[in-house]
Design a protein around this motif. Structure first.
Motif, PDB file in Angstrom:
ATOM      1  N   LEU A  26       4.072 -32.364  24.843  1.00 39.25           N
ATOM      2  CA  LEU A  26       2.624 -32.275  24.999  1.00 39.25           C
ATOM      3  C   LEU A  26       2.193 -30.869  25.406  1.00 39.25           C
ATOM      4  O   LEU A  26       1.179 -30.354  24.925  1.00 39.25           O
ATOM      5  CB  LEU A  26       2.148 -33.292  26.039  1.00 39.25           C
ATOM      6  N   ALA A  27       2.964 -30.225  26.299  1.00 43.09           N
ATOM      7  CA  ALA A  27       2.642 -28.860  26.700  1.00 43.09           C
ATOM      8  C   ALA A  27       2.764 -27.901  25.519  1.00 43.09           C
ATOM      9  O   ALA A  27       1.916 -27.017  25.341  1.00 43.09           O
ATOM     10  CB  ALA A  27       3.563 -28.416  27.836  1.00 43.09           C
ATOM     11  N   ALA A  28       3.806 -28.090  24.687  1.00 44.90           N
ATOM     12  CA  ALA A  28       3.950 -27.240  23.506  1.00 44.90           C
ATOM     13  C   ALA A  28       2.796 -27.446  22.531  1.00 44.90           C
ATOM     14  O   ALA A  28       2.269 -26.489  21.945  1.00 44.90           O
ATOM     15  CB  ALA A  28       5.286 -27.529  22.817  1.00 44.90           C
ATOM     16  N   GLY A  29       2.369 -28.707  22.359  1.00 45.19           N
ATOM     17  CA  GLY A  29       1.230 -28.972  21.481  1.00 45.19           C
ATOM     18  C   GLY A  29      -0.052 -28.350  21.999  1.00 45.19           C
ATOM     19  O   GLY A  29      -0.865 -27.846  21.219  1.00 45.19           O
ATOM     20  N   ALA A  30      -0.245 -28.382  23.321  1.00 38.44           N
ATOM     21  CA  ALA A  30      -1.438 -27.772  23.906  1.00 38.44           C
ATOM     22  C   ALA A  30      -1.441 -26.265  23.692  1.00 38.44           C
ATOM     23  O   ALA A  30      -2.472 -25.668  23.365  1.00 38.44           O
ATOM     24  CB  ALA A  30      -1.507 -28.093  25.406  1.00 38.44           C
ATOM     25  N   VAL A  31      -0.277 -25.627  23.844  1.00 43.47           N
ATOM     26  CA  VAL A  31      -0.198 -24.175  23.640  1.00 43.47           C
ATOM     27  C   VAL A  31      -0.486 -23.828  22.182  1.00 43.47           C
ATOM     28  O   VAL A  31      -1.231 -22.884  21.880  1.00 43.47           O
ATOM     29  CB  VAL A  31       1.190 -23.659  24.070  1.00 43.47           C
ATOM     30  N   VAL A  32       0.098 -24.601  21.265  1.00 41.17           N
ATOM     31  CA  VAL A  32      -0.121 -24.334  19.839  1.00 41.17           C
ATOM     32  C   VAL A  32      -1.596 -24.501  19.473  1.00 41.17           C
ATOM     33  O   VAL A  32      -2.164 -23.722  18.693  1.00 41.17           O
ATOM     34  CB  VAL A  32       0.775 -25.247  18.988  1.00 41.17           C
ATOM     35  N   SER A  33      -2.250 -25.514  20.034  1.00 39.62           N
ATOM     36  CA  SER A  33      -3.667 -25.738  19.727  1.00 39.62           C
ATOM     37  C   SER A  33      -4.560 -24.648  20.301  1.00 39.62           C
ATOM     38  O   SER A  33      -5.668 -24.430  19.798  1.00 39.62           O
ATOM     39  CB  SER A  33      -4.105 -27.103  20.273  1.00 39.62           C
ATOM     40  N   LEU A  34      -4.114 -23.965  21.349  1.00 37.65           N
ATOM     41  CA  LEU A  34      -4.915 -22.902  21.960  1.00 37.65           C
ATOM     42  C   LEU A  34      -4.725 -21.556  21.277  1.00 37.65           C
ATOM     43  O   LEU A  34      -5.526 -20.644  21.506  1.00 37.65           O
ATOM     44  CB  LEU A  34      -4.565 -22.767  23.448  1.00 37.65           C
ATOM     45  N   VAL A  35      -3.694 -21.417  20.446  1.00 41.25           N
ATOM     46  CA  VAL A  35      -3.432 -20.126  19.800  1.00 41.25           C
ATOM     47  C   VAL A  35      -4.598 -19.666  18.931  1.00 41.25           C
ATOM     48  O   VAL A  35      -5.003 -18.497  19.000  1.00 41.25           O
ATOM     49  CB  VAL A  35      -2.120 -20.198  18.997  1.00 41.25           C
ATOM     50  N   PRO A  36      -5.202 -20.529  18.071  1.00 42.95           N
ATOM     51  CA  PRO A  36      -6.352 -20.052  17.275  1.00 42.95           C
ATOM     52  C   PRO A  36      -7.524 -19.569  18.129  1.00 42.95           C
ATOM     53  O   PRO A  36      -8.168 -18.571  17.786  1.00 42.95           O
ATOM     54  CB  PRO A  36      -6.736 -21.281  16.441  1.00 42.95           C
ATOM     55  N   PHE A  37      -7.804 -20.255  19.225  1.00 48.73           N
ATOM     56  CA  PHE A  37      -8.898 -19.826  20.098  1.00 48.73           C
ATOM     57  C   PHE A  37      -8.554 -18.502  20.787  1.00 48.73           C
ATOM     58  O   PHE A  37      -9.429 -17.647  20.959  1.00 48.73           O
ATOM     59  CB  PHE A  37      -9.190 -20.907  21.143  1.00 48.73           C
ATOM     60  N   LEU A  38      -7.294 -18.329  21.161  1.00 51.67           N
ATOM     61  CA  LEU A  38      -6.881 -17.069  21.770  1.00 51.67           C
ATOM     62  C   LEU A  38      -7.007 -15.926  20.776  1.00 51.67           C
ATOM     63  O   LEU A  38      -7.487 -14.839  21.121  1.00 51.67           O
ATOM     64  CB  LEU A  38      -5.443 -17.193  22.279  1.00 51.67           C
ATOM     65  N   TRP A  39      -6.587 -16.148  19.530  1.00 51.00           N
ATOM     66  CA  TRP A  39      -6.707 -15.106  18.519  1.00 51.00           C
ATOM     67  C   TRP A  39      -8.176 -14.804  18.218  1.00 51.00           C
ATOM     68  O   TRP A  39      -8.551 -13.652  18.016  1.00 51.00           O
ATOM     69  CB  TRP A  39      -5.984 -15.536  17.245  1.00 51.00           C
ATOM     70  N   MET A  40      -9.017 -15.818  18.194  1.00 50.20           N
ATOM     71  CA  MET A  40     -10.440 -15.601  17.959  1.00 50.20           C
ATOM     72  C   MET A  40     -11.042 -14.752  19.070  1.00 50.20           C
ATOM     73  O   MET A  40     -11.852 -13.856  18.810  1.00 50.20           O
ATOM     74  CB  MET A  40     -11.153 -16.949  17.864  1.00 50.20           C
ATOM     75  N   ALA A  41     -10.645 -15.016  20.326  1.00 48.46           N
ATOM     76  CA  ALA A  41     -11.155 -14.233  21.449  1.00 48.46           C
ATOM     77  C   ALA A  41     -10.665 -12.786  21.377  1.00 48.46           C
ATOM     78  O   ALA A  41     -11.419 -11.851  21.671  1.00 48.46           O
ATOM     79  CB  ALA A  41     -10.724 -14.873  22.767  1.00 48.46           C
ATOM     80  N   ILE A  42      -9.413 -12.578  20.978  1.00 49.63           N
ATOM     81  CA  ILE A  42      -8.883 -11.214  20.856  1.00 49.63           C
ATOM     82  C   ILE A  42      -9.550 -10.477  19.709  1.00 49.63           C
ATOM     83  O   ILE A  42      -9.946  -9.311  19.834  1.00 49.63           O
ATOM     84  CB  ILE A  42      -7.357 -11.255  20.680  1.00 49.63           C
ATOM     85  N   ALA A  43      -9.712 -11.155  18.560  1.00 49.17           N
ATOM     86  CA  ALA A  43     -10.321 -10.504  17.393  1.00 49.17           C
ATOM     87  C   ALA A  43     -11.767 -10.141  17.649  1.00 49.17           C
ATOM     88  O   ALA A  43     -12.283  -9.171  17.062  1.00 49.17           O
ATOM     89  CB  ALA A  43     -10.221 -11.428  16.178  1.00 49.17           C
ATOM     90  N   ALA A  44     -12.455 -10.863  18.521  1.00 52.39           N
ATOM     91  CA  ALA A  44     -13.854 -10.567  18.825  1.00 52.39           C
ATOM     92  C   ALA A  44     -14.019  -9.257  19.577  1.00 52.39           C
ATOM     93  O   ALA A  44     -15.130  -8.717  19.633  1.00 52.39           O
ATOM     94  CB  ALA A  44     -14.468 -11.706  19.632  1.00 52.39           C
ATOM     95  N   THR A  45     -12.940  -8.732  20.145  1.00 50.76           N
ATOM     96  CA  THR A  45     -13.017  -7.486  20.920  1.00 50.76           C
ATOM     97  C   THR A  45     -12.511  -6.288  20.134  1.00 50.76           C
ATOM     98  O   THR A  45     -12.384  -5.196  20.697  1.00 50.76           O
ATOM     99  CB  THR A  45     -12.195  -7.625  22.213  1.00 50.76           C
ATOM    100  N   HIS A  46     -12.211  -6.453  18.840  1.00 54.38           N
ATOM    101  CA  HIS A  46     -11.722  -5.359  17.992  1.00 54.38           C
ATOM    102  C   HIS A  46     -12.672  -5.174  16.821  1.00 54.38           C
ATOM    103  O   HIS A  46     -13.495  -6.034  16.514  1.00 54.38           O
ATOM    104  CB  HIS A  46     -10.311  -5.651  17.479  1.00 54.38           C
ATOM    105  N   SER A  47     -12.537  -4.066  16.130  1.00 50.70           N
ATOM    106  CA  SER A  47     -13.268  -3.834  14.893  1.00 50.70           C
ATOM    107  C   SER A  47     -12.557  -4.537  13.748  1.00 50.70           C
ATOM    108  O   SER A  47     -11.386  -4.920  13.860  1.00 50.70           O
ATOM    109  CB  SER A  47     -13.384  -2.341  14.607  1.00 50.70           C
TER     110      SER A  47
END
Length: 285
Positions: A26-47
């Protein structure tokens, strides 16, 4: 206390190992599901150009304010965000009320043709949304509602899913309470709002979340109805960032990130009702 009561409960090692394995999965599934949101947050701070470097950036950048200013200048994000909030709130409030009243009527009132009406509600769930686009568009054009908010809000207020969900919530409601309220002189509307509706708050909270999310993410119908840029909703406005020769990926990431915040806030507010509403029929008292 006896020695038997004081003895700790021992768990079999195999069962304990199985629990740890489930928690790890379950912890691994939660981390995997959060990866797209983490990438979206990182991409929002770059050109946009930074996102296509090899390797791509894995840490936040310093272009967040620039992207936010460009997003505001390009599509007026603050205005379209308010448009989406207003449309979604009004639609959710009216649709949830209509679904609750229709579900209550189908569950607790005896009248001729009730079974047929319930069958019609069930049948409408099998009609594809694409089939309704042309007749609904012609209907909105005939009454002069093109490029108006009411054309986005009103056609889908009677939600068959919501009606059936609320009907199932009212089926097991004790008839004795209704009779007691009527004997005490309570009218039908007062009985519904003060006696019945508070008892189905979990199911109503789940319906509110489902309805708000559906309206918030709606794209095709607002795209057909709204022609003025100052009336666009968030999905329609973000779609304008994708051109034939250029796509503003950093703007899309930032806009999508900001668009998820109202949904997260709504879920946090109705989290208990949402979980209780989904599990309401799982256990019978």
């Amino acid at each position: 206390m006896t020695a038997l009561q004081q003895a700790p409960v021992r768990v079999h090692p195999v069962r304990r190992l199985g629990r740890y394995a489930v928690r790890l999965l379950l912890a691994a599934g939660a981390v995997v599901s959060l990866v797209p949101f983490l990438w979206m947050a990182i991409a929002a701070t770059h050109s946009t150009s930074d996102l296509f470097h090899s390797p791509p950036p894995f840490l936040p950048g310093g272009r967040l304010l620039d992207n936010l200013a460009r997003l505001q200048d390009t599509i007026g994000f603050g205005r379209v965000l308010l448009n989406s909030v207003g449309i979604a709130v009004v639609h959710t409030a009216l649709s949830s009320l209509i679904s609750a009243m229709c579900g209550y009527g189908l569950a607790k009132y005896r009248f001729r043709g009730r079974g047929l009406l319930l069958g019609v509600v069930l049948a409408t769930m099998m009609i594809p949304f694409q089939v309704l686009l042309v007749p609904l568009f012609q209907m909105m054009a005939s009454v002069g509602w093109i490029d108006s908010y009411q054309a986005v809000i009103l056609p889908f207020l009677a939600n068959s899913f919501g009606i059936l969900l609320m009907r199932q919530s009212f089926v097991d409601f004790p008839d004795e309470l209704l009779e007691s309220a009527r004997i005490d002189g309570s009218g039908e509307l007062r009985t519904f709002y003060q006696v019945v509706l508070p008892c189905v708050r979990p199911q109503l909270g789940a319906l509110v979340i489902f309805t708000f999310m559906a309206q918030w993410n709606s794209f095709i119908w607002p795209l057909l109805m709204l022609n003025s840029e100052d009336k666009y909703t968030v999905p329609v406005a973000l779609n304008t960032l994708t051109g034939l020769s250029h796509v503003d990926y950093s703007g899309l990431m930032l806009g999508s990130l900001l668009a998820t915040l109202p949904l997260m806030l709504l879920f946090l507010l109705f989290q208990r009702q949402f979980v209780a509403g989904l599990l309401g029929g799982a256990v019978k008292g």
